[in-house]
Design a protein around this motif. Sequence first.
Motif, PDB file in Angstrom:
ATOM      1  N   UNK A  98       2.353 122.917  16.851  1.00  0.00           N
ATOM      2  CA  UNK A  98       3.492 123.832  16.831  1.00  0.00           C
ATOM      3  C   UNK A  98       4.766 123.133  17.265  1.00  0.00           C
ATOM      4  N   UNK A  99       5.595 123.867  17.973  1.00  0.00           N
ATOM      5  CA  UNK A  99       6.885 123.319  18.389  1.00  0.00           C
ATOM      6  C   UNK A  99       7.096 123.496  19.881  1.00  0.00           C
ATOM      7  N   UNK A 100       7.925 122.637  20.465  1.00  0.00           N
ATOM      8  CA  UNK A 100       8.224 122.790  21.890  1.00  0.00           C
ATOM      9  C   UNK A 100       9.130 123.986  22.142  1.00  0.00           C
ATOM     10  N   UNK A 101       9.159 124.407  23.389  1.00  0.00           N
ATOM     11  CA  UNK A 101      10.113 125.441  23.789  1.00  0.00           C
ATOM     12  C   UNK A 101      10.918 124.926  24.962  1.00  0.00           C
ATOM     13  N   UNK A 102      11.588 125.814  25.644  1.00  0.00           N
ATOM     14  CA  UNK A 102      12.266 125.475  26.897  1.00  0.00           C
ATOM     15  C   UNK A 102      13.339 124.417  26.781  1.00  0.00           C
ATOM     16  N   UNK A 113      19.332 117.805  15.991  1.00  0.00           N
ATOM     17  CA  UNK A 113      19.691 118.863  15.054  1.00  0.00           C
ATOM     18  C   UNK A 113      18.628 119.945  14.981  1.00  0.00           C
ATOM     19  N   UNK A 114      17.377 119.518  14.696  1.00  0.00           N
ATOM     20  CA  UNK A 114      16.268 120.472  14.679  1.00  0.00           C
ATOM     21  C   UNK A 114      14.947 119.734  14.893  1.00  0.00           C
ATOM     22  N   UNK A 115      13.889 120.507  15.117  1.00  0.00           N
ATOM     23  CA  UNK A 115      12.596 119.908  15.447  1.00  0.00           C
ATOM     24  C   UNK A 115      12.057 119.032  14.316  1.00  0.00           C
ATOM     25  N   UNK A 116      12.191 119.508  13.080  1.00  0.00           N
ATOM     26  CA  UNK A 116      11.644 118.744  11.950  1.00  0.00           C
ATOM     27  C   UNK A 116      12.278 117.362  11.832  1.00  0.00           C
ATOM     28  N   UNK A 117      13.579 117.309  12.121  1.00  0.00           N
ATOM     29  CA  UNK A 117      14.257 116.010  12.077  1.00  0.00           C
ATOM     30  C   UNK A 117      13.764 115.097  13.205  1.00  0.00           C
ATOM     31  N   UNK A 118      13.570 115.679  14.385  1.00  0.00           N
ATOM     32  CA  UNK A 118      13.012 114.905  15.510  1.00  0.00           C
ATOM     33  C   UNK A 118      11.628 114.366  15.152  1.00  0.00           C
ATOM     34  N   UNK A 119      10.804 115.242  14.579  1.00  0.00           N
ATOM     35  CA  UNK A 119       9.435 114.862  14.206  1.00  0.00           C
ATOM     36  C   UNK A 119       9.465 113.708  13.195  1.00  0.00           C
ATOM     37  N   UNK A 120      10.374 113.796  12.262  1.00  0.00           N
ATOM     38  CA  UNK A 120      10.504 112.755  11.235  1.00  0.00           C
ATOM     39  C   UNK A 120      10.897 111.417  11.885  1.00  0.00           C
ATOM     40  N   UNK A 121      11.861 111.459  12.794  1.00  0.00           N
ATOM     41  CA  UNK A 121      12.332 110.223  13.420  1.00  0.00           C
ATOM     42  C   UNK A 121      11.277 109.642  14.363  1.00  0.00           C
ATOM     43  N   UNK A 185      -1.873 108.227   9.040  1.00  0.00           N
ATOM     44  CA  UNK A 185      -2.593 109.505   8.944  1.00  0.00           C
ATOM     45  C   UNK A 185      -2.946 110.033  10.341  1.00  0.00           C
ATOM     46  N   UNK A 186      -3.321 109.105  11.228  1.00  0.00           N
ATOM     47  CA  UNK A 186      -3.591 109.479  12.631  1.00  0.00           C
ATOM     48  C   UNK A 186      -2.313 110.000  13.288  1.00  0.00           C
ATOM     49  N   UNK A 187      -1.212 109.305  13.076  1.00  0.00           N
ATOM     50  CA  UNK A 187       0.074 109.739  13.647  1.00  0.00           C
ATOM     51  C   UNK A 187       0.409 111.151  13.138  1.00  0.00           C
ATOM     52  N   UNK A 188       0.204 111.372  11.841  1.00  0.00           N
ATOM     53  CA  UNK A 188       0.475 112.685  11.261  1.00  0.00           C
ATOM     54  C   UNK A 188      -0.427 113.767  11.846  1.00  0.00           C
ATOM     55  N   UNK A 189      -1.713 113.448  12.041  1.00  0.00           N
ATOM     56  CA  UNK A 189      -2.677 114.420  12.575  1.00  0.00           C
ATOM     57  C   UNK A 189      -2.410 114.721  14.051  1.00  0.00           C
ATOM     58  N   UNK A 190      -1.942 113.719  14.777  1.00  0.00           N
ATOM     59  CA  UNK A 190      -1.693 113.854  16.222  1.00  0.00           C
ATOM     60  C   UNK A 190      -0.733 115.008  16.542  1.00  0.00           C
ATOM     61  N   UNK A 191       0.214 115.276  15.668  1.00  0.00           N
ATOM     62  CA  UNK A 191       1.163 116.378  15.924  1.00  0.00           C
ATOM     63  C   UNK A 191       0.442 117.716  16.105  1.00  0.00           C
ATOM     64  N   UNK A 192      -0.751 117.846  15.530  1.00  0.00           N
ATOM     65  CA  UNK A 192      -1.511 119.098  15.646  1.00  0.00           C
ATOM     66  C   UNK A 192      -2.161 119.298  17.011  1.00  0.00           C
ATOM     67  N   UNK A 193      -2.206 118.243  17.809  1.00  0.00           N
ATOM     68  CA  UNK A 193      -2.822 118.376  19.130  1.00  0.00           C
ATOM     69  C   UNK A 193      -1.837 118.127  20.272  1.00  0.00           C
ATOM     70  N   UNK A 194      -0.557 117.976  19.939  1.00  0.00           N
ATOM     71  CA  UNK A 194       0.433 117.769  21.006  1.00  0.00           C
ATOM     72  C   UNK A 194       0.480 119.007  21.901  1.00  0.00           C
ATOM     73  N   UNK A 195       0.437 118.745  23.196  1.00  0.00           N
ATOM     74  CA  UNK A 195       0.514 119.818  24.193  1.00  0.00           C
ATOM     75  C   UNK A 195       1.977 119.948  24.649  1.00  0.00           C
TER      76      UNK A 195
END
Length: 208
Positions: A98-102, A113-121, A185-195
């Motif tokens: 998901x996405x961070x809060x706070x 700018x936004x989360x998707x851009x951060x994720x991309x970078x 692929x591991x880097x891409x999958x890792x986003x699904x388990x970020x706490x």
Amino acid sequence: MSIQAQLKKYELPPLPYKTTDLEPYIKGEIVDVHYNGHHKGYVNASNTYVERLEKVIKGEVTSYDIQGLMRMLVFNINGHKLHSLYWNNMAPQGKGGGKPGGKLADLIEKQYGNFDNFKKIFTETANSLPGTGWTVLYYDYENGNLQLMTFENHFQNHIAELPIVLILDEFEHAYYLQYKNKRADYVGAWWNVVNWDDAEKKLQKFVK
Ligand code: MN
């Protein structure tokens, strides 16, 4: 007086979930070997090399390679500390991603700018690392910004106080049993388990 008497030994912290809890993104077999093999190995070696340093200081060893000794101390102690951050930075299936809060969400929006851009970078940065190492997002005390950094191996210096918010292990042992040579692929999958709760908690500790 013995130096060892004053020093607490390094200890393997508990894994905050079961080894299979990061599946299907990271296989239980990987977490088992990574935690019980690699991380535990860094903890044990940290204690071994601290003892060896003590012997050197006390003059009990007269012939030694001091540069090699310091390199092993740094490699293992940093390895232990970085993995302790890494495990807590991930959450069991359903609770991660998901996405961070706070405050973290605020800083990301302000800087990227936004989360998707951060994720991309972040992803591009992680994928640009040659060989073995880590990608980290840390808090810059001087200007209150988030900073991205990659480093090879376990870094060259003592990083205990680096204010790390988010951390990604890119050693082959972190993904090879599942992703083989497809590290991206591991880097891409890792986003699904970020706490993200843990990342926010880490950030809150640094922000004054
Ligand atoms: Mn590792």
